[in-house]
Design a protein around this motif. Structure first.
Motif, short mmCIF file in Angstrom:
data_model
loop_
_atom_site.label_atom_id
_atom_site.label_comp_id
_atom_site.label_asym_id
_atom_site.label_seq_id
_atom_site.Cartn_x
_atom_site.Cartn_y
_atom_site.Cartn_z
N VAL A 59 0.83 -1.22 0.00
CA VAL A 59 0.00 0.00 0.00
C VAL A 59 0.86 1.27 0.00
O VAL A 59 0.34 2.37 -0.16
N GLY A 60 2.17 1.12 0.20
CA GLY A 60 3.05 2.28 0.09
C GLY A 60 3.39 2.95 1.40
O GLY A 60 3.69 4.15 1.43
N LYS A 61 3.39 2.21 2.49
CA LYS A 61 3.69 2.81 3.80
C LYS A 61 5.10 3.40 3.83
O LYS A 61 5.31 4.51 4.34
N THR A 62 6.07 2.67 3.29
CA THR A 62 7.45 3.16 3.28
C THR A 62 7.58 4.40 2.41
O THR A 62 8.28 5.35 2.76
N GLU A 63 6.90 4.40 1.26
CA GLU A 63 6.91 5.59 0.40
C GLU A 63 6.38 6.81 1.14
O GLU A 63 6.93 7.90 1.03
N VAL A 64 5.30 6.62 1.88
CA VAL A 64 4.70 7.72 2.63
C VAL A 64 5.67 8.24 3.68
O VAL A 64 5.82 9.46 3.86
N LEU A 65 6.34 7.34 4.39
CA LEU A 65 7.33 7.76 5.38
C LEU A 65 8.41 8.63 4.74
O LEU A 65 8.82 9.66 5.30
N ARG A 66 8.88 8.24 3.58
CA ARG A 66 9.95 8.99 2.93
C ARG A 66 9.47 10.36 2.45
O ARG A 66 10.23 11.34 2.48
N GLU A 67 8.21 10.43 2.05
CA GLU A 67 7.65 11.73 1.67
C GLU A 67 7.46 12.61 2.91
O GLU A 67 7.67 13.83 2.85
N LEU A 68 7.08 12.01 4.02
CA LEU A 68 6.96 12.76 5.28
C LEU A 68 8.32 13.32 5.70
O LEU A 68 8.42 14.45 6.18
N LYS A 69 9.36 12.53 5.50
CA LYS A 69 10.72 12.98 5.82
C LYS A 69 11.07 14.21 4.99
O LYS A 69 11.64 15.18 5.52
N LYS A 70 10.72 14.19 3.72
CA LYS A 70 11.00 15.35 2.85
C LYS A 70 10.25 16.59 3.31
O LYS A 70 10.71 17.72 3.09
N LEU A 71 9.10 16.38 3.94
CA LEU A 71 8.29 17.51 4.43
C LEU A 71 8.79 18.03 5.77
O LEU A 71 8.22 18.98 6.32
N GLY A 72 9.84 17.42 6.31
CA GLY A 72 10.40 17.88 7.57
C GLY A 72 9.78 17.26 8.81
O GLY A 72 10.00 17.74 9.93
N GLU A 73 9.03 16.17 8.63
CA GLU A 73 8.42 15.50 9.77
C GLU A 73 9.41 14.52 10.40
O GLU A 73 10.37 14.08 9.76
N ASN A 74 9.18 14.16 11.65
CA ASN A 74 10.00 13.16 12.33
C ASN A 74 9.63 11.77 11.82
O ASN A 74 8.47 11.36 11.89
N VAL A 75 10.62 11.07 11.33
CA VAL A 75 10.39 9.73 10.78
C VAL A 75 11.45 8.77 11.29
O VAL A 75 12.64 9.11 11.34
N ILE A 76 11.03 7.59 11.70
CA ILE A 76 11.95 6.50 12.01
C ILE A 76 11.70 5.40 10.99
O ILE A 76 10.70 4.67 11.08
N ASP A 77 12.56 5.30 10.00
CA ASP A 77 12.39 4.33 8.92
C ASP A 77 13.11 3.04 9.32
O ASP A 77 14.30 2.87 9.03
N LEU A 78 12.38 2.15 9.96
CA LEU A 78 12.98 0.93 10.49
C LEU A 78 13.48 0.00 9.38
O LEU A 78 14.49 -0.68 9.54
N GLU A 79 12.74 -0.05 8.27
CA GLU A 79 13.17 -0.92 7.18
C GLU A 79 14.47 -0.42 6.55
O GLU A 79 15.34 -1.21 6.19
N LYS A 80 14.61 0.90 6.44
CA LYS A 80 15.86 1.46 5.93
C LYS A 80 16.99 1.17 6.91
O LYS A 80 18.09 0.80 6.51
N ALA A 81 16.71 1.35 8.20
CA ALA A 81 17.73 1.09 9.22
C ALA A 81 18.19 -0.35 9.20
O ALA A 81 19.36 -0.65 9.39
N ALA A 82 17.23 -1.27 8.97
CA ALA A 82 17.53 -2.71 8.98
C ALA A 82 18.00 -3.22 7.63
O ALA A 82 18.44 -4.37 7.54
N ASN A 83 17.88 -2.39 6.58
CA ASN A 83 18.18 -2.83 5.22
C ASN A 83 17.43 -4.13 4.91
O ASN A 83 17.98 -5.08 4.37
N ASN A 84 16.14 -4.10 5.25
CA ASN A 84 15.31 -5.29 5.07
C ASN A 84 13.85 -4.85 5.10
O ASN A 84 13.47 -4.01 5.90
#
Length: 348
Positions: A152-177
């Motif tokens: 459904v694009g949850k990770t995409e939404v997180l990355r767009e939120l990051k671009k907007l200056g919101e606080n994001v913890i991208d666990l999948e990026k951190a885990a590379n998985n």
């Protein structure tokens, strides 16, 4: 001028630059966020010195270490001095604030440059991170957790939120998985547990205090890595947002993530991952899916896995549901991120 500083004096403070003089292998395992690696000893050197230390003692190890580093000291000091000359204050550290960092700091100081040695070295940083995660049963942060079916694009939404200056913890990026049996396809190896925790720690410490932390709903284990308990419990108590999307857009997103590379090695990765589903889907069905991969009929494979495996496994709604504070149909992740940002800005 050289000075010994404690971690709290310099961590995430402007004007300082962390210099990790440990070996590349140590640096890769984990380091202080924002550090660069200017090793005093490379991996092979460190192994040799360690062997001599065990077999012949500390004096002989020091003599060998001096011999190994003597030819590169000029370049090493020059690199560190360049930060001081550019207006940044170098903070040099090794494993525990001992001989390696002390030697480097002494040499840079002799050149008349401002330089700092971190008391306790990397071990002081790890104690700080461990204390941060362990001091609370539940980390007292405002979590906003995105739920939703696969694709459904949850990770995409997180990355767009990051671009907007919101606080994001991208666990999948951190885990590379990506957190499933197909989670490591095309991504390579995962980082160490320590590095994973450092990424989460940095994401939290760099956050804005007046904003919530957006995070995707994950299992406590992502691949072989474990989300710190206080973070996971905080997520479980967070505000629940449902992201949903049409089957067509879900398939297209998954195609982009997993099947963009149509190489033989990628097909092999996909087939090997499918074999892990034998117990759930049966050998015949898995072989049928592998045959479809070989024929590059990826849409058919994805559609089947979503309908017969992932959707029943996770059980999230495919449309609006009253159990969630907000439900958003995500056909455009940029627009969805704006909706989320505005919603939480308006209910402060």
């Amino acid at each position: 001028m050289k000075k010994i500083v404690d971690l709290e004096e310099v961590l995430f403070k402007k004007g300082f630059k962390f210099i990790d003089v440990r070996s590349p292998k140590e640096y890769k395992t984990d380091t202080i966020p924002g550090s660069i690696n200017i090793p005093l000893l490379d991996d092979m050197d460190r192994e040799q010195v360690g062997k001599v230390y065990k077999e012949k003692g500390p004096h002989e190890a020091k003599v060998l270490g001096l011999k190994l580093v003597s030819g590169r000291l000029f370049d090493l000091v020059n690199k560190i001095s360049s930060f001081s000359q550019s207006g940044l204050k170098p903070v040099v550290f090794c494993w525990r604030g001992g001989m390696r960092s002390h030697a480097v700091v002494t040499l840079v100081d002799l050149m008349g440059e401002e330089v700092y040695q971190l008391r306790g070295g990397y071990k002081a940083y790890r104690r700080y991170v461990n204390k941060f995660f362990e001091q609370y049963e539940v980390l007292p942060l405002k979590f906003v957790v995105l739920y939703g079916l696969t694709g459904v694009g949850k990770t995409e939404v997180l990355r767009e939120l990051k671009k907007l200056g919101e606080n994001v913890i991208d666990l999948e990026k951190a885990a590379n998985n990506r957190g499933s049996v197909f989670g490591d396809i095309g991504l390579g190896t995962q980082p160490s547990q320590k590095s994973f925790e450092s990424y989460i720690f940095k994401s939290i410490m760099n956050g804005k205090e007046d904003k919530p932390y957006f995070v995707e709903c994950e299992s406590k284990r992502i691949g072989r890595l474990i989300v710190p308990s206080s973070v996971y419990k905080g997520m479980q108590r967070g505000r629940k947002i449902l992201i949903y999307a049409s089957m067509e857009s879900r398939i297209n997103r998954i195609l982009k993530d997993y099947a963009a590379d149509l190489s033989e090695s990628r097909k092999k990765e996909l087939s090997q991952a499918l074999l892990k589903l034998k117990n759930r889907l049966g050998s015949r069905k898995v072989q049928w899916l592998i045959d479809l991969v070989e024929k590059e009929k990826y849409e058919e494979v994805i559609c089947y896995l979503l309908e017969k495996y992932y959707d029943p496994l996770y059980g999230y709604p495919s449309g609006p549901d009253s159990k969630y504070e907000l439900c958003i149909k995500n056909e455009n992740s940029k627009e969805t991120a704006v909706v989320l940002r505005d919603y939480f800005n308006n209910i402060k």
